[in-house]
Scaffold this motif. Sequence first.
Motif, PDB file in Angstrom:
ATOM      1  N   ALA A  25       0.832  -1.204   0.000  1.00 50.82           N
ATOM      2  CA  ALA A  25       0.000   0.000   0.000  1.00 50.82           C
ATOM      3  C   ALA A  25       0.869   1.258   0.000  1.00 50.82           C
ATOM      4  CB  ALA A  25      -0.926  -0.003   1.214  1.00 50.82           C
ATOM      5  N   ALA A  26       1.979   1.214   0.733  1.00 49.02           N
ATOM      6  CA  ALA A  26       2.876   2.373   0.799  1.00 49.02           C
ATOM      7  C   ALA A  26       3.557   2.623  -0.545  1.00 49.02           C
ATOM      8  CB  ALA A  26       3.928   2.157   1.882  1.00 49.02           C
ATOM      9  N   ILE A  27       3.877   1.561  -1.257  1.00 48.94           N
ATOM     10  CA  ILE A  27       4.522   1.689  -2.563  1.00 48.94           C
ATOM     11  C   ILE A  27       3.522   2.134  -3.621  1.00 48.94           C
ATOM     12  CG2 ILE A  27       5.671   0.384  -4.407  1.00 48.94           C
ATOM     13  CD1 ILE A  27       6.884  -1.360  -2.119  1.00 48.94           C
ATOM     14  N   GLY A  28       2.311   1.621  -3.537  1.00 50.73           N
ATOM     15  CA  GLY A  28       1.272   1.987  -4.486  1.00 50.73           C
ATOM     16  C   GLY A  28       1.324   1.157  -5.750  1.00 50.73           C
ATOM     17  N   PRO A  29       0.331   1.334  -6.613  1.00 51.04           N
ATOM     18  CA  PRO A  29       0.245   0.531  -7.837  1.00 51.04           C
ATOM     19  C   PRO A  29       1.246   0.978  -8.893  1.00 51.04           C
ATOM     20  CG  PRO A  29      -1.495   2.165  -7.809  1.00 51.04           C
ATOM     21  CD  PRO A  29      -0.792   2.272  -6.476  1.00 51.04           C
ATOM     22  N   GLY A  30       1.418   0.135  -9.898  1.00 51.33           N
ATOM     23  CA  GLY A  30       2.216   0.515 -11.056  1.00 51.33           C
ATOM     24  C   GLY A  30       3.702   0.276 -10.940  1.00 51.33           C
ATOM     25  N   ARG A  31       4.162  -0.352  -9.859  1.00 49.81           N
ATOM     26  CA  ARG A  31       5.585  -0.625  -9.689  1.00 49.81           C
ATOM     27  C   ARG A  31       5.821  -2.110  -9.466  1.00 49.81           C
ATOM     28  NH1 ARG A  31       8.921   3.582  -8.209  1.00 49.81           N
ATOM     29  NH2 ARG A  31      10.563   2.123  -8.849  1.00 49.81           N
ATOM     30  N   ASP A  32       6.872  -2.629 -10.082  1.00 54.07           N
ATOM     31  CA  ASP A  32       7.329  -3.968  -9.741  1.00 54.07           C
ATOM     32  C   ASP A  32       7.917  -3.906  -8.334  1.00 54.07           C
ATOM     33  OD1 ASP A  32       6.684  -4.485 -12.352  1.00 54.07           O
ATOM     34  OD2 ASP A  32       8.723  -4.964 -12.998  1.00 54.07           O
ATOM     35  N   VAL A  33       7.701  -4.951  -7.533  1.00 54.51           N
ATOM     36  CA  VAL A  33       8.156  -4.952  -6.143  1.00 54.51           C
ATOM     37  C   VAL A  33       8.918  -6.237  -5.854  1.00 54.51           C
ATOM     38  CG1 VAL A  33       7.474  -4.789  -3.723  1.00 54.51           C
ATOM     39  CG2 VAL A  33       6.174  -3.535  -5.462  1.00 54.51           C
ATOM     40  N   LEU A  34      10.131  -6.090  -5.342  1.00 52.80           N
ATOM     41  CA  LEU A  34      10.952  -7.238  -4.949  1.00 52.80           C
ATOM     42  C   LEU A  34      10.826  -7.408  -3.445  1.00 52.80           C
ATOM     43  CD1 LEU A  34      13.270  -9.184  -6.202  1.00 52.80           C
ATOM     44  CD2 LEU A  34      14.767  -7.721  -4.849  1.00 52.80           C
ATOM     45  N   GLU A  66      15.740 -31.224  -5.666  1.00 48.88           N
ATOM     46  CA  GLU A  66      14.574 -30.428  -6.050  1.00 48.88           C
ATOM     47  C   GLU A  66      14.787 -28.954  -5.700  1.00 48.88           C
ATOM     48  OE1 GLU A  66       9.739 -30.233  -5.175  1.00 48.88           O
ATOM     49  OE2 GLU A  66      10.993 -31.811  -4.310  1.00 48.88           O
ATOM     50  N   LEU A  67      14.333 -28.073  -6.583  1.00 44.04           N
ATOM     51  CA  LEU A  67      14.415 -26.648  -6.310  1.00 44.04           C
ATOM     52  C   LEU A  67      13.277 -26.230  -5.392  1.00 44.04           C
ATOM     53  CD1 LEU A  67      15.332 -24.857  -9.666  1.00 44.04           C
ATOM     54  CD2 LEU A  67      16.678 -24.914  -7.560  1.00 44.04           C
ATOM     55  N   ARG A  68      13.615 -25.483  -4.355  1.00 42.55           N
ATOM     56  CA  ARG A  68      12.609 -24.970  -3.426  1.00 42.55           C
ATOM     57  C   ARG A  68      12.483 -23.471  -3.608  1.00 42.55           C
ATOM     58  NH1 ARG A  68      13.823 -22.783   1.339  1.00 42.55           N
ATOM     59  NH2 ARG A  68      15.861 -23.818   1.330  1.00 42.55           N
ATOM     60  N   ARG A  69      11.269 -23.007  -3.847  1.00 44.81           N
ATOM     61  CA  ARG A  69      11.048 -21.576  -4.006  1.00 44.81           C
ATOM     62  C   ARG A  69      11.375 -20.828  -2.725  1.00 44.81           C
ATOM     63  NH1 ARG A  69       5.779 -21.307  -4.124  1.00 44.81           N
ATOM     64  NH2 ARG A  69       5.654 -20.317  -2.089  1.00 44.81           N
ATOM     65  N   GLY A  70      12.047 -19.696  -2.861  1.00 44.08           N
ATOM     66  CA  GLY A  70      12.412 -18.924  -1.687  1.00 44.08           C
ATOM     67  C   GLY A  70      12.283 -17.432  -1.933  1.00 44.08           C
ATOM     68  N   HIS A  71      13.182 -16.683  -1.361  1.00 43.30           N
ATOM     69  CA  HIS A  71      13.217 -15.228  -1.523  1.00 43.30           C
ATOM     70  C   HIS A  71      14.588 -14.805  -2.042  1.00 43.30           C
ATOM     71  CE1 HIS A  71       9.869 -15.577   1.407  1.00 43.30           C
ATOM     72  NE2 HIS A  71       9.408 -14.515   0.774  1.00 43.30           N
ATOM     73  N   PRO A  72      14.617 -13.638  -2.675  1.00 42.45           N
ATOM     74  CA  PRO A  72      13.533 -12.676  -2.892  1.00 42.45           C
ATOM     75  C   PRO A  72      12.569 -13.100  -3.984  1.00 42.45           C
ATOM     76  CG  PRO A  72      15.546 -11.888  -3.916  1.00 42.45           C
ATOM     77  CD  PRO A  72      15.927 -13.131  -3.161  1.00 42.45           C
ATOM     78  N   VAL A  73      11.373 -12.487  -3.942  1.00 38.61           N
ATOM     79  CA  VAL A  73      10.335 -12.724  -4.944  1.00 38.61           C
ATOM     80  C   VAL A  73      10.014 -11.398  -5.623  1.00 38.61           C
ATOM     81  CG1 VAL A  73       7.936 -13.398  -5.328  1.00 38.61           C
ATOM     82  CG2 VAL A  73       9.330 -14.647  -3.662  1.00 38.61           C
ATOM     83  N   LEU A  74      10.068 -11.385  -6.936  1.00 39.51           N
ATOM     84  CA  LEU A  74       9.763 -10.175  -7.697  1.00 39.51           C
ATOM     85  C   LEU A  74       8.337 -10.260  -8.224  1.00 39.51           C
ATOM     86  CD1 LEU A  74      10.533  -7.493  -8.965  1.00 39.51           C
ATOM     87  CD2 LEU A  74      11.636  -8.739 -10.832  1.00 39.51           C
ATOM     88  N   LEU A  75       7.491  -9.382  -7.707  1.00 34.70           N
ATOM     89  CA  LEU A  75       6.102  -9.295  -8.145  1.00 34.70           C
ATOM     90  C   LEU A  75       5.999  -8.227  -9.217  1.00 34.70           C
ATOM     91  CD1 LEU A  75       4.383  -9.222  -4.630  1.00 34.70           C
ATOM     92  CD2 LEU A  75       4.410 -11.172  -6.197  1.00 34.70           C
ATOM     93  N   ASP A  76       5.623  -8.622 -10.415  1.00 38.78           N
ATOM     94  CA  ASP A  76       5.348  -7.627 -11.442  1.00 38.78           C
ATOM     95  C   ASP A  76       4.218  -6.716 -10.952  1.00 38.78           C
ATOM     96  OD1 ASP A  76       3.833  -6.751 -14.107  1.00 38.78           O
ATOM     97  OD2 ASP A  76       5.889  -7.284 -14.651  1.00 38.78           O
ATOM     98  N   THR A  89       0.720  -7.036  -7.824  1.00 44.50           N
ATOM     99  CA  THR A  89       0.835  -6.519  -6.459  1.00 44.50           C
ATOM    100  C   THR A  89      -0.517  -6.409  -5.756  1.00 44.50           C
ATOM    101  OG1 THR A  89       0.879  -4.237  -7.298  1.00 44.50           O
ATOM    102  CG2 THR A  89       2.999  -5.310  -6.908  1.00 44.50           C
ATOM    103  N   THR A  90      -1.556  -6.040  -6.485  1.00 44.87           N
ATOM    104  CA  THR A  90      -2.887  -5.960  -5.865  1.00 44.87           C
ATOM    105  C   THR A  90      -3.359  -7.332  -5.431  1.00 44.87           C
ATOM    106  OG1 THR A  90      -3.503  -3.987  -7.127  1.00 44.87           O
ATOM    107  CG2 THR A  90      -5.294  -5.312  -6.217  1.00 44.87           C
ATOM    108  N   ALA A  91      -3.181  -8.324  -6.286  1.00 45.64           N
ATOM    109  CA  ALA A  91      -3.575  -9.688  -5.936  1.00 45.64           C
ATOM    110  C   ALA A  91      -2.784 -10.201  -4.741  1.00 45.64           C
ATOM    111  CB  ALA A  91      -3.382 -10.606  -7.135  1.00 45.64           C
ATOM    112  N   HIS A 121      13.620 -11.776 -14.906  1.00 52.51           N
ATOM    113  CA  HIS A 121      12.193 -11.458 -14.852  1.00 52.51           C
ATOM    114  C   HIS A 121      11.596 -11.178 -16.225  1.00 52.51           C
ATOM    115  CE1 HIS A 121       8.449 -10.132 -13.114  1.00 52.51           C
ATOM    116  NE2 HIS A 121       8.531  -8.982 -13.756  1.00 52.51           N
ATOM    117  N   ARG A 122      10.412 -11.726 -16.443  1.00 51.96           N
ATOM    118  CA  ARG A 122       9.654 -11.479 -17.668  1.00 51.96           C
ATOM    119  C   ARG A 122       8.476 -10.590 -17.339  1.00 51.96           C
ATOM    120  NH1 ARG A 122       9.475 -17.913 -19.077  1.00 51.96           N
ATOM    121  NH2 ARG A 122      11.699 -18.162 -19.621  1.00 51.96           N
ATOM    122  N   PRO A 123       8.313  -9.477 -18.033  1.00 48.26           N
ATOM    123  CA  PRO A 123       7.203  -8.561 -17.748  1.00 48.26           C
ATOM    124  C   PRO A 123       5.862  -9.286 -17.669  1.00 48.26           C
ATOM    125  CG  PRO A 123       8.680  -7.571 -19.343  1.00 48.26           C
ATOM    126  CD  PRO A 123       9.161  -8.984 -19.155  1.00 48.26           C
ATOM    127  N   GLY A 124       5.110  -8.979 -16.633  1.00 50.24           N
ATOM    128  CA  GLY A 124       3.803  -9.587 -16.438  1.00 50.24           C
ATOM    129  C   GLY A 124       3.813 -10.825 -15.563  1.00 50.24           C
TER     130      GLY A 124
END
Length: 213
Positions: free
Chosen positions: A102-111, A148-158, A162-164, A132-135
């Motif tokens: 919410a502090a960052i707001g919409p329209g930005r990719d967030v890591l 096996e690969l285990r998902r971790g951090h950081p995570v880049l949210l296109d 971010t709203t979802a 990263h692939r756009p979208g």
Amino acid sequence: MSVASSEGPRQAAASPVGLILAAGAGRRLGRGPKALLLLRGVPLVEHVARVLREGGCAEVVVVTGAGAEGVGAVMDGMPWARTEQNPRWREGMGTSLRTGLAAIGPGRDVLVTPVDRPGTCAAEVARVLAAHRPGGITAAAHREASGELRRGHPVLLDAAWTTAAAEAAHADVGARDLLRARRDHVQLVDCTDLDDGADLDLPEDLWRLDVRG
């Protein structure tokens, strides 16, 4: 869910905002807020913030809760970083993710990364950004003993996600439910050679604060 290791040029128009979830009290660890623990003489929150910045984030937002005053004092010397206090931090990490987005707001990719990841390095951040692939959603992954690969951090949210992610966050669950439900949109980036993916959770993990690297 795909796996990437390429470090080619990133196509996004703007560098992402780094988001550090640093509101917890560290009760299971028993040493106070993890953000203020020293990693080779540097507060952990400072280390992670600098790693995100050096790895390619345009700015860094740190969500605080327990120890907010101390964390704020650490961040004061970084003009590219700011703190955002989560008044509901006791309810769990999900509220911190929502506060930060919410502090960052919409329209930005967030890591996004929690603060308790002393092994995170700038090269890992840069690798995730480059792949990263756009979208989509891109996450660092680390190989377990089974291979096996285990998902971790950081995570880049296109920006499209971010709203979802904010809507899915609840209690002590950040983006995990979203990532599981939409795994077909998640690209894993193998970072095993850079970091083992472990966090700082229990007293037996404290040795990680003394590892030289």
